[in-house]
Design an enzyme around this catalytic site. Sequence first.
Site, PDB file in Angstrom:
ATOM      1  N   ASP A 226       0.820  -1.206   0.000  1.00  0.00           N
ATOM      2  CA  ASP A 226       0.000   0.000   0.000  1.00  0.00           C
ATOM      3  C   ASP A 226       0.859   1.263   0.000  1.00  0.00           C
ATOM      4  O   ASP A 226       1.896   1.317   0.674  1.00  0.00           O
ATOM      5  CB  ASP A 226      -0.857  -0.023   1.288  1.00  0.00           C
ATOM      6  N   GLU A 298       1.318  -0.469  -5.036  1.00  0.00           N
ATOM      7  CA  GLU A 298       0.377   0.608  -5.337  1.00  0.00           C
ATOM      8  C   GLU A 298       1.147   1.914  -5.347  1.00  0.00           C
ATOM      9  O   GLU A 298       1.586   2.384  -4.295  1.00  0.00           O
ATOM     10  CB  GLU A 298      -0.741   0.696  -4.301  1.00  0.00           C
TER      11      GLU A 298
HETATM   12  C1  GLC Z   1      -4.052   3.400  -0.353  1.00  0.00           C
HETATM   13  C2  GLC Z   1      -5.347   2.642  -0.265  1.00  0.00           C
HETATM   14  C3  GLC Z   1      -6.406   3.558   0.237  1.00  0.00           C
HETATM   15  C4  GLC Z   1      -6.005   4.014   1.618  1.00  0.00           C
HETATM   16  C5  GLC Z   1      -4.608   4.651   1.586  1.00  0.00           C
HETATM   17  C6  GLC Z   1      -4.064   4.830   2.963  1.00  0.00           C
HETATM   18  O1  GLC Z   1      -4.104   4.420  -1.271  1.00  0.00           O
HETATM   19  O2  GLC Z   1      -5.664   2.083  -1.513  1.00  0.00           O
HETATM   20  O3  GLC Z   1      -7.658   2.949   0.283  1.00  0.00           O
HETATM   21  O4  GLC Z   1      -6.923   4.953   2.088  1.00  0.00           O
HETATM   22  O5  GLC Z   1      -3.688   3.858   0.898  1.00  0.00           O
HETATM   23  O6  GLC Z   1      -3.687   3.598   3.508  1.00  0.00           O
END
Ligand code: GLC
Length: 567
Positions: A226, A298
Site C-alpha cells: 500500500d 500501489e
Molecule cells: C491506499 C489505499 C487507500 C487508503 C490509503 C491509505 O491508497 O488504496 O484505500 O486509504 O492507501 O492507507
Amino acid sequence: MPKWTHLGLVAFLLLSAATAGAADIDWWENAALYQIYPRSFQDSDGDGIGDLKGITSRLGYLKEIGITATWLSPIFTSPMSDFGYDISNFYDIDPIFGTLSDFDALIVEAKSLGVKIILDFVPNHSSDENEWFEKSVNREEGYDDFYVWDDGKLNEVTGEREAPSNWISVFGGPMWTWNEKRQQYFLHQFQVKQPDLNFTNPMVREHMLDVLKFWLDRGVDGFRIDAVPHIYEKREANGSYPDEPISGWSNNPEAYDYHDHIYTKDQPATVDLMYEWRAYLDAYQAENGGDSRVLLAEAYSSVETLSAYFGNSTNLGTQLPMNFQLMYLDGYSTARDVVGSIDYWMNTMWRDHQTANWVIGNHDTIRVADRMGAHKVDLLNVIVNALPGASVTYYGEEIGMSNVEIACTGDSCEDRDGERTPMQWTPGQNADFSSGETTWLPVNPDYVRYNVQTERGVARSSLNIFKRLQALKSSSAFLSFKEEGGFSYEAVTEQVLQIIRTNKISEEYRILVNMGNNMEILDGLDSKTYEYVLVTAYSPRYPGNTVNLKERIILMPYEAVVLRWHA
Ligand code: GLC
Ligand code: MG
C-alpha cells in the site's frame, strides 16, 4: 519418409514452438489477478459485513472465472477508520473478518483449488491505536523513533509554535499533528489516525520484515504494498523538513494538489526498500520452495518511477508495480487515446523489462461503468485481458457492477463508498451477499439483472465474456507474448483498437474493439480467414461465423470481437 512421420514431425515442431513461449514465463507475468474488498465480497454470519469464511466459500467462483491470484484489501485488526488501512495489530485478523484459524482454512481451500492468495501490506503507517504508537508516544525504549516526530518550529512573527513544514496530507489538511502527551508533532501522510512509521529507523524495517515472514509462514503467495510512494519523506542533514513548492494545480491551500510533492513522494530510499523486500521474498522462496512470491506495488507515480521500483538485472524490485494508466481514460476516450495510454507504459516498461500489467479499477476509483459508460465495461475487460501481461480486475467488474450514490451521514463522509458496495451473486435477497437484515453499504438495486447467477445463463453477459477471455490467456498464441513479434496493438481507425496475439506458426488472434458510437468499416486488414470466437452483446455476429479479412468488415458501435486463425 512415411507420411505419418512427416506429420508427426510437423506436429512436434508446432507443439514445441507453441509451448516455447510458456516455458520461461513466471506465473505472475501472465496472471489474471482479482481484488477482493473483504467487507463486500461475502458475509457468512449475517452481520451485513463480508468476512473470511465468506471469501473461502466463494473461492470456487474465482476458479470458475479463471483467476490466478486474488489480493485481499486489509483484513487485520483495525479500528476501521480507513476500513482496515489503519492497522492496530499487523499479526492478527480483525474480529469483523474472523480469526487466524479462519484465515488458515482460507489458505487450505485456496491451495486445494489452485488460487493464489495475496495480502495487502500497509507499511507506511499504522493506526494510532497500534501499541507501537502508544509506546512511541510514551518514548518507551526501542519505540522512541518508531514514528516521525518533530518539535516543529517557532514562527518569528507570531512567536508561536508551528508545524515543521508546509506539507499537506493526501486526504487534505496538514500532514503534521500535535501530540499533547509527547509534546511533539507527528507525521501522517493520510489520516490523523494513520501516523507514518519512520523507515529511517532500522528497527521499523526489521519489524516489517517480521510481518512479511508471519504471513508467508501462513502460506500467502505475495503482497500488495500500500501507498509505496509515501513511505519516505525528505529530511535535511540538519534535521529540518523542507517546504514543498506550490504546484499551481489548486487554489485551496488545504488540498493535497496545492503542492508538488517533491519531498513527500517517491524518495530514493523507497526504491532501495523495494529491493530489500523483493530480496527477502526471493530468499524465502529459495529456502522454502514453492512458486515465486510476488510484490504488487500501489504507486500513483510516473511510469519512469515505476520502472525504478521494478528494478533492474542487479537489483530486482516489485514484480507488479500496478499500471493505472488505463484508469485515466473516460467516456470520451477514443481508440487512439487508449493506444496513447498503452504506449506510455510499453515504451518504458516493455522496452526495458518486458513486463506489463493492466488495472482498470480498485476500491479508490469509481467503477468502469460510471467512469466510461456501462456499454464500455466489456470493452475494457477485453482490452486488459487481450494485452500481454497480467490483468487486474476489481471484484464485480466482471459482471458489470456500477457505483451506488451513497448519501453522507453525520460528519463522516467516505466518498469512496460508491465503488465498495456488496458483490452481486444472485437475484435473491441482498443479492445473496448476506442473510442479514441490512448490509453495511446498500446493494446496488441493479443486482436483479447484474449478478453472477443470472449472467451465467446469458450467452453474451459480461461474466461469460470475461470467462472466455481468461481461457484465451492460456492459449499458445497468448503465451507467446515474450517472443519477437508475438503481439502488436494499434488504432486502425480513430475509434477501433486492434490487438494481435500470435505464435507466428499455427495460431493468431485479432481482437477488434470499437470504442466509438458509430459503425466502423474496416477494409483489407489481412488476407487470412478467421473464425469469430468471442463476440460482445453489441455484435451482430455469432461464434463460429467466419470471415476473410481481405473482405470489408463492419463493427457496430461498442462492438468487440475476437477472431482466430489457425493453420
Ligand atoms: C491506499 C489505499 C487507500 C487508503 C490509503 C491509505 O491508497 O488504496 O484505500 O486509504 O492507501 O492507507
Ligand atoms: Mg511515510
